[in-house]
Structures are given as structure tokens and as C-alpha cells.
Design a protein around this motif. Structure first.
Motif, mmCIF file in Angstrom:
data_model
loop_
_atom_site.group_PDB
_atom_site.id
_atom_site.type_symbol
_atom_site.label_atom_id
_atom_site.label_comp_id
_atom_site.label_asym_id
_atom_site.label_seq_id
_atom_site.Cartn_x
_atom_site.Cartn_y
_atom_site.Cartn_z
ATOM 1 N N THR A 1 0.846 -1.189 0.000
ATOM 2 C CA THR A 1 0.000 0.000 0.000
ATOM 3 C C THR A 1 0.880 1.237 0.000
ATOM 4 O O THR A 1 2.008 1.223 0.484
ATOM 5 C CB THR A 1 -0.940 0.022 1.225
ATOM 6 N N SER A 2 0.351 2.311 -0.486
ATOM 7 C CA SER A 2 1.093 3.560 -0.574
ATOM 8 C C SER A 2 1.232 4.214 0.795
ATOM 9 O O SER A 2 0.337 4.110 1.637
ATOM 10 C CB SER A 2 0.365 4.525 -1.518
ATOM 11 N N ASN A 3 2.340 4.876 1.007
ATOM 12 C CA ASN A 3 2.558 5.648 2.219
ATOM 13 C C ASN A 3 2.019 7.066 2.086
ATOM 14 O O ASN A 3 2.141 7.853 3.005
ATOM 15 C CB ASN A 3 4.037 5.698 2.579
ATOM 16 N N ARG A 4 1.447 7.389 0.953
ATOM 17 C CA ARG A 4 0.959 8.750 0.701
ATOM 18 C C ARG A 4 -0.437 8.919 1.186
ATOM 19 O O ARG A 4 -1.289 8.166 1.122
ATOM 20 C CB ARG A 4 1.014 9.075 -0.779
#
Length: 75
Positions: free
Chosen positions: A72-75
């Protein structure tokens, strides 16, 4: 780039994704004072194609990761 066990190659999918992105970029460069229904439909089609290629590329990249899932994205 190919899977060491003879699995799917990433290069063709990456190439098509980048091609779809470039086509979308070129289309956006043609914007004129008025945006008609045809232009809008073409952009929608290009963006859908780009999204499809991106999803396929992400799935292929995930095959080489633990759990075969893209993080998953850290953004």
C-alpha cells in the motif's frame, strides 16, 4: 525484465503503459479554446486505457514480492 522462473515479462506491459501515458499527454497538448464531446470522449478512453495498463503492471510487479501483493502507498 522477466520472472526468474520463466514467468511473465514486465517490459512489454511497462512499454504499453508508458505508451498510453505518452498518448494521453499528446492528447492533452491539443486542447483548444473549446473542448467538444469528441475530445472529452477521447480523453476518457485514453485515461481508462492508461489506468488499465497501470493496474496490469502493478499486478505483474507484485508477483515478485512477498505475499504477491503490491504494498500500500505511504501517501
Amino acid at each position: 525484465m522477466a520472472d526468474r522462473a520463466g514467468g511473465p515479462a514486465l517490459d512489454p506491459t511497462l512499454s504499453e503503459w508508458l505508451k498510453a501515458r505518452e498518448e494521453t499527454h499528446r492528447h492533452l497538448g491539443t486542447i483548444e479554446a473549446t473542448v467538444d464531446a469528441g475530445w472529452t470522449q477521447r480523453l476518457a478512453d485514453l485515461l481508462a486505457t492508461e489506468q488499465s495498463w497501470q493496474a496490469q503492471y502493478t499486478e505483474l510487479v507484485a508477483l515478485g514480492t512477498p505475499g504477491r501483493r503490491f504494498p500500500t502507498s505511504n501517501r
